[in-house]
Design an enzyme around this catalytic site. Structure first.
Site, PDB file in Angstrom:
ATOM      1  N   SER A 163       3.905  -0.973 -26.404  1.00 51.35           N
ATOM      2  CA  SER A 163       2.977  -2.058 -26.664  1.00 51.35           C
ATOM      3  C   SER A 163       1.936  -1.754 -27.742  1.00 51.35           C
ATOM      4  O   SER A 163       1.327  -2.685 -28.272  1.00 51.35           O
ATOM      5  CB  SER A 163       2.259  -2.418 -25.368  1.00 51.35           C
ATOM      6  OG  SER A 163       1.433  -1.356 -24.940  1.00 51.35           O
TER       7      SER A 163
ATOM      8  N   LYS B 219      -6.541  -0.021 -30.336  1.00 49.26           N
ATOM      9  CA  LYS B 219      -5.720  -1.033 -29.667  1.00 49.26           C
ATOM     10  C   LYS B 219      -6.645  -2.010 -28.933  1.00 49.26           C
ATOM     11  O   LYS B 219      -7.630  -1.600 -28.325  1.00 49.26           O
ATOM     12  CB  LYS B 219      -4.795  -0.324 -28.672  1.00 49.26           C
ATOM     13  CG  LYS B 219      -3.734  -1.206 -28.039  1.00 49.26           C
ATOM     14  CD  LYS B 219      -2.870  -0.360 -27.094  1.00 49.26           C
ATOM     15  CE  LYS B 219      -1.754  -1.147 -26.442  1.00 49.26           C
ATOM     16  NZ  LYS B 219      -0.945  -0.299 -25.529  1.00 49.26           N
TER      17      LYS B 219
ATOM     18  N   SER C 111       4.046   3.373 -24.326  1.00 48.25           N
ATOM     19  CA  SER C 111       3.444   2.419 -25.260  1.00 48.25           C
ATOM     20  C   SER C 111       2.805   3.016 -26.502  1.00 48.25           C
ATOM     21  O   SER C 111       2.501   2.287 -27.446  1.00 48.25           O
ATOM     22  CB  SER C 111       2.416   1.558 -24.533  1.00 48.25           C
ATOM     23  OG  SER C 111       3.079   0.554 -23.811  1.00 48.25           O
TER      24      SER C 111
END
Lengths: 479, 462
Positions: free
Chosen positions: B135, B60, B159
């Site tokens: 996210s 990420k 997330s």
């Protein structure tokens, strides 16, 4: 006019916020060198530059120093201290929050004693807390440059209660405080270089009415400027009150070029720091061994040291003031005394000739070639009549220059005193023979000229003739 | 052979590497899961004996990897390169695994759709008109599409687990402090942790054990002291009628039936403090965010205007241009709840609620080994806010942010496909109870393994 009353009318209240740079090798929350005088932006890393994703790790040595100072200031020491974030935007503060302490600092509710006008004063300490410094802005023409070497430098803030009563007293307190942190070895205390800084809160009020409207004073870069800033501010506030003008709570800057204070911001413009506990570091709970180490770091503090020296060696307050000013000097003094010496002689030499030599060579006593042993030896050579005071001064210089023992210098250079009456008599006769006119004049009553002959004799012996013997034999021979 | 072992020659074998590159390119055109990716040349990979030797993975883009950018999905960091590597990533690299790309995300991890990325749109591999969740949407989508066997994400309020649920893969939020946060761009420091998105339970476990460990760079890391992995009793959260969409409710029932079928003692549980979880969570998260994001000011790195009259102006312009609306909203909220005189009413109160929730969960774990609860109240929704407004998306975090408030581990497990879209279910265990989660998930994996979207292929794998 009373020292503590402004215009005999108002009582003054001064509280200080003192910041000291701790003498650690690395920064407060990362491994960078704590050396902010280096080439700009060389002692930096992702942590102290506030890069995304980095985390602080606490400097254990700074933590210990914080506790050491808090302990020396008689504070109640926290068994569970933690950091908090103090939020405000400042261009040279990398994270735009400062990691500081608020609710649970390392120490609270202490006090410090110091001497002022031959009285022992006691100033209460509100708290002692650890935090980090910001970087530095350099404005060059229409550009602003930043140096982050100082960012993250360990700072200890000491907050006093408003117990100081005048600018003069505050200056004396600051000097005593500076001496204390130097004794503890946690800070060099140089205000002009910024390793010690001081902001002051000052208010005045009619006696008995308590604290007045507080003004915070900043930008005073020496104890002297602190005194002058406070003196100016007390007068300014007194004038305002006399004229019925209401004082406002504000921050003012000392302008050292104009000798005045100038308003910087009012209370309405003050930051809301929005403190909250630093989630990136768990609380620090010192264990017994940590606390034992803190105890070990405690030294005899300056005030106690001074009075001990006065008592033990029978010297005056003024003399002790000089000797105890630096811990290393006090230690040195006591080491020389332990080797057997006269306190007055040690003081006299240290405060004059030795000091002169140190200043000349830009050295401290401990790094100089004059070890306590050599110093004591030099004094002994004089005491034993082996050398005169005048020769001793020369030997002292030679010790500094040659880094050798005084006895070796005396022996090798043949500097020992001539105290054989026959040898001196011979020189005197030689000098008298060479100056028949003068001898005649003296014998006719011009005693003043005798000094000339003494000078000639000393010159002839390279200053080594025992002065008392010269006087005695010369008088006999002139009769 | 373990699923993960099939990946070891994907980069080292020239033919496979070529097919793999085409596969990644093809999927990326459809889903846009990666902000940046690059495959090392086959000949240039150092041979490694590590358990994940030469296995590619994605990270990420709010986690630092030297050699890659660190955009956090934000304009303010769009061109910033990471000057160091996060501890979790470095730990994985020691096992031989190779970072192949940086995954898209909601800006600074703030969102549940990845639509808040200022740089790129990420689509759900099962239906490109829908979101991948967030996210860590890029991480979950890349794993679901078979681009990588696993990806690292971050989980502040769900997330990792929510996009894993939306994409039909496993999503682990480890116990707080077990995995170092060093290198994870902070959003809400006391809540978040690096997590794992993976296709199988075995890979999830392998990666978890590779990334975890005490770290001198993160003083909040703790020693992993695992609780017994045995699971007998599963507490199943009682969910009020109407709080889940029809599809999710149906899927939840299926998972519950499976637990019964597998022989677990199933016990219905309630968490009374649950209704306070979301407001307390957003109070703490935004408060911490308001401080954490203050460092982005255009001074030392990142977006800044070419000229400004003063340092203050420069900061103001940079932040105004660089931050998206959601980020600005949360910074303002956080500044609001921390302001002087209001801390007791907001921040301190939220911390008290946090303690209360932890106590209620401790109580539950005295007679439940793990608990089951939904991941998210709906299946993957369409892009935009037509189905769930920004506010509704925050309310929907209720099931996931629970684990962040207590520090417990949580695992999203694929449950069913509903109308062709994946729906997940979540398990939580007491702190350091990761192995219990893997035990249950492995049993369920035999009943329903991670599904495959149309276009999924393994032809280039060994």
């Amino acid at each position: 006019m009373s020292d503590t009353m402004v215009n005999d009318k108002y009582e003054t209240f001064v509280g200080l916020e003192i910041h000291i740079h701790l003498l650690t090798e690395s920064k407060m929350f990362c491994g960078c060198k704590a050396n902010y005088g280096d080439e700009p932006n060389t002692n930096v890393c992702p942590v102290c530059l506030g890069y995304p994703g980095v985390l602080p790790t606490v400097n254990q040595k700074a933590m210990k120093m914080g506790y050491t100072v808090a302990r020396a200031l008689n504070c109640r020491l926290s068994r569970k201290t933690y950091f908090e974030r103090k939020n405000y935007f400042y261009p040279d503060m990398p994270k735009n929050y400062q990691i500081s302490q608020f609710q649970e600092p390392v120490g609270v509710e202490g006090f410090m004693e110091f001497e002022y006008n031959d009285e022992i004063k006691k100033i209460r300490i509100h708290d002692v807390h650890l935090e980090e410094d910001a970087g530095k802005m350099i404005h060059a023409g229409d550009m602003s440059l930043q140096d982050f070497n100082r960012a993250g430098y360990p700072l200890l803030e000491i907050v006093t209660e408003p117990d100081l009563k005048s600018g003069e007293e505050t200056e004396a307190f600051l000097r005593a405080f500076r001496r204390m942190v130097r004794y503890l070895g946690v800070c060099d205390g140089n205000m002009d270089e910024g390793s010690m800084k001081c902001d002051a809160n000052i208010s005045i009020n009619t006696p008995g009415a308590g604290l007045g409207t507080k003004v915070e004073l900043k930008n005073m870069n020496s104890p002297r400027f602190v005194r002058r800033g406070l003196q100016y501010e007390a007068q300014r506030q007194a004038k305002a009150l006399d004229e019925g003008v209401k004082l406002i709570q504000e921050t003012r800057l000392w302008n050292e070029n104009r000798d005045i204070t100038e308003s910087m911001r009012t209370k309405e413009m003050a930051n809301d720091y929005r403190y909250f506990p630093e989630p990136d570091m768990p609380p620090f709970c010192p264990d017994d061994s940590f606390m034992a180490d803190v105890e070990k770091e405690q030294v005899e503090l300056p005030l106690a040291r001074k009075h001990k020296i006065m008592r033990k060696y029978g010297i005056s307050s003024e003399q002790a003031e000089f000797i105890h000013d630096e811990k290393v000097n006090a230690d040195y003094f006591e080491q020389v005394m332990a080797l057997g010496a006269d306190a007055q002689a040690v003081y006299t030499w240290l405060s004059s000739d030795v000091q002169k030599e140190l200043n000349l060579l830009n050295m401290t006593l401990t790094e100089s070639p004059l070890s306590p042993e050599r110093f004591s030896e030099l004094l002994k050579l004089m005491d034993d009549g082996k050398i005169s005071g005048k020769i001793a001064k020369q030997v002292l210089i030679d010790v500094f220059e040659e880094d050798r023992d005084p006895s070796a210098i005396v022996e090798e250079k043949g500097l020992s005193q001539i105290s054989d009456p026959q040898a001196i008599g011979a020189v005197i006769e030689k000098v008298m023979a060479a100056n028949e006119e003068v001898v005649k004049a003296i014998r006719e009553g011009e005693q003043k000229q005798k000094g000339f002959l003494v000078g000639q004799i000393m010159k002839e012996t390279g200053g080594r003739a025992a002065p008392a013997l010269v006087q005695k034999i010369l008088s006999e021979k002139l009769r | 052979m373990k699923d993960i072992d099939g990946w070891k020659s994907v980069l080292t074998d020239q033919d496979r590497a070529k097919k793999y590159r085409e596969y990644v390119t093809g999927w990326e055109k459809k889903i846009g899961s990666l902000l940046e990716w690059k495959l090392p040349e086959a000949g240039k990979i150092k041979s490694s004996e590590g358990i994940l030797a030469s296995v590619p993975f994605a990270v990420k883009d709010n986690i630092a990897v030297e050699g890659f950018k660190l955009t956090c999905g934000s304009k303010i960091l769009e061109y910033v390169k990471a000057p160091y590597t996060a501890t979790g990533v470095a730990n994985l690299q020691k096992t031989g695994a190779l970072v192949m790309g940086k995954a898209n995300l909601d800006e600074f991890g703030m969102g549940s759709s990845t639509d808040n990325s200022a740089l790129q749109k990420t689509n759900n591999p099962y239906d490109t008109s829908r979101v991948a969740g967030g996210s860590s949407g890029g991480s979950a989508a890349a794993v679901a599409a078979g681009i990588v066997p696993f990806a690292l994400g971050t989980d502040t309020g769900g997330s990792v687990r929510q996009p894993a649920g939306f994409c039909g893969v496993y999503g682990l939020k480890p116990t707080y402090g077990v995995v170092s946060r060093y290198g994870l761009t902070a959003y809400a420091s006391s809540l978040e942790v690096c997590g794992v998105c993976a296709r199988t339970v075995d890979t999830t476990r392998t990666v978890f054990h590779a990334i975890r460990g005490m770290d001198g760079m993160d003083q909040t890391t703790i020693d992993y002291d695992p609780v017994s992995p045995e699971v007998k009793t599963v507490g199943v959260l009682k969910v009020e009628e109407g709080s889940l969409s029809e599809e999710v409710a149906a899927s939840y029932r299926v998972s519950k039936d499976r637990l019964n079928k597998l022989g677990y003692a199933v016990k219905e549980i309630e968490i009374p403090a649950m209704e306070y979880v979301v407001p307390a969570y957003y109070t703490i998260a935004t408060a911490e965010a308001s401080a954490n994001l203050a460092r982005f000011n255009g001074m030392r790195y990142g977006l800044s205007p070419i000229f400004a009259e003063s340092p203050d102006d420069l900061m103001r312009y940079s932040r105004n241009m660089g931050f998206g609306e959601e980020v600005k909203t949360r910074i303002l909220l956080g500044t609001f709840v921390l302001r002087s005189g209001f801390q007791d009413q907001y921040y301190v109160r939220a911390q008290k609620i946090r303690t209360l929730i932890r106590q209620e969960l401790d109580e539950i774990f005295t007679d439940c080994d793990v608990i089951m609860l939904p991941v998210f109240p709906t299946a993957p929704f369409h892009h935009g806010q037509s189905e769930l407004t920004s506010f509704q998306q925050k309310q929907a975090d209720v099931y996931t942010c629970l684990a962040n408030m207590t520090g417990s581990p949580g695992l999203a497990v694929p449950s069913t496909l509903e109308k062709g879209l994946p729906v997940g279910v979540q398990f939580m265990a007491p702190p350091c109870g990761e192995e219990r989660l893997f035990t249950v998930a492995e049993a369920l994996e035999k009943e329903f393994p991670a599904p495959r979207p149309a276009g999924y292929s393994e032809e280039w794998r060994a």
